[in-house]
Design an enzyme around this catalytic site. Sequence first.
Site, PDB file in Angstrom:
ATOM      1  CG  ASP A 193      46.828  38.337  36.071  1.00 49.23           C
ATOM      2  OD1 ASP A 193      46.900  37.456  36.794  1.00 49.23           O
ATOM      3  OD2 ASP A 193      45.455  38.394  35.214  1.00 49.23           O
ATOM      4  CE  LYS A 214      42.545  34.843  39.600  1.00 51.10           C
ATOM      5  NZ  LYS A 214      42.837  34.815  38.429  1.00 51.10           N
ATOM      6  CD  GLN A 225      40.509  34.351  35.447  1.00 49.29           C
ATOM      7  OE1 GLN A 225      41.106  35.223  36.155  1.00 49.29           O
ATOM      8  NE2 GLN A 225      41.141  33.002  35.468  1.00 49.29           N
TER       9      GLN A 225
HETATM   10  N1  GUN Z   1      43.686  32.183  33.661  1.00 50.18           N
HETATM   11  C1  GUN Z   1      44.341  31.026  33.960  1.00 50.18           C
HETATM   12  N2  GUN Z   1      45.193  31.512  35.102  1.00 50.18           N
HETATM   13  C2  GUN Z   1      44.918  32.910  34.957  1.00 50.18           C
HETATM   14  C3  GUN Z   1      45.592  33.854  35.679  1.00 50.18           C
HETATM   15  O1  GUN Z   1      46.624  33.616  36.482  1.00 50.18           O
HETATM   16  N3  GUN Z   1      45.340  35.301  35.395  1.00 50.18           N
HETATM   17  C4  GUN Z   1      44.277  35.298  34.535  1.00 50.18           C
HETATM   18  N4  GUN Z   1      43.882  36.716  34.102  1.00 50.18           N
HETATM   19  N5  GUN Z   1      43.662  34.485  34.020  1.00 50.18           N
HETATM   20  C5  GUN Z   1      44.120  33.302  34.091  1.00 50.18           C
END
Ligand code: GUN
Length: 292
Positions: free
Chosen positions: A120, A53, A97
Amino acid sequence: MAVRLDGKKISSDIEQEIAAEVKELIARGMRPPHLAAVLVGDDGPSRTYVRNKMKACEVVGFRSSLIKLPEDISEQELIARIEDLNRDDEVDGYIVQLPLPEHISVEHIIDIIDPKKDVDGFTPSNFGKIDQEHHSLLPATPMGVMELLKRYRIETRGKHCVVVGKSHIVGMPMGILLAGPGDATVTICHIYTRDLATHTRMADILVVAVGKPNLITADMVKEGVVVIDVGINRVPDGTKKKGYALRGDVDFEGVEPKASYITPVPGGVGPMTIASLIINTLEAYKKRHGLL
Ligand code: GUN
C-alpha cells in the site's frame, strides 16, 4: 463532452500484462506471488474493497490470503498477527485495510509493517521515498492516478494541479507525486481551506479525495479541466437492489460537460488502486527473489 478515463479497462490491461509475467515465472518453476489482506471488523465498504483485491489476485494468478479479525481485537493481538506476516517467507506483500476500529492506532500499526511487504506504500520509509528516482513501493491510489494519466497521455509537467483532501492514503502522497515526478505546480486544499472554489477553478487537473458526494459542482471548475474523482460514497437510492448507489465527490452530471477528461465512479480510480497493488506485489516478490 469529456473523455471518460476508463480505469476498469486500463486496470484490466495491466492485469493481463501481469498475468503473462506470472505464467512465465511459473513456467520457470517459481511459486506465484502471494498477497495477503488483513480485514478487521465488519465495515461494509472495506469488505467489498478487500474482496475486489482478492479477485484481482485470482485474475493475475497470484496466491491470496484473507485474514479476517474481529472488531474487538486488541492492538497487541493485531500487532502480533502483523508480525507473523512480516516473518512469513511465503507472503510477498500485504495490506491492512483501513479504517481500523477506533481503539487501534493506525500509526502504530503502519509503523510495524515491513516496508518490503508494504504494497500500500503507507510506511514512513516508503512514504519518504515517494519523490526519489529509486523509490520503493508507491502509495497505491496516487500511483494508480499517475498511471491513468500516463496511459491517456495527459501531461502533468507545468500544469496547475489542485488536490482536494490531505489524507495519508491519497491527498498528501498525490501532491508529492504530482509536484515531484509529475513536475506540476500543486495546491493541496483541505477542510480548513477558505473559499475552496477559488482554488479549484484554477485547476488544470483537479484530484478530489474527500469522501463527500457532490462536493465539487460545475461552477467550481474551469472549462477543459481534467477531473480525477477518488471519492467512493454510498448514497441511498431506492431504485437499486442494494438500496444505495455509488457516487464520487464530484457532481458528475454537472461537471462532465465542462471537463476535457473525467473519471467515472465506479470504474475510474478504484480499479487503478487495485492494479497498483498488484504491480507493487509483483515488485516486492521480484525483490524478495533477487529478480530486480
Ligand atoms: N482504505 C481505503 N483505501 C485504502 C487503501 O488503498 N488501502 C488500505 N489498506 N485501506 C484503504
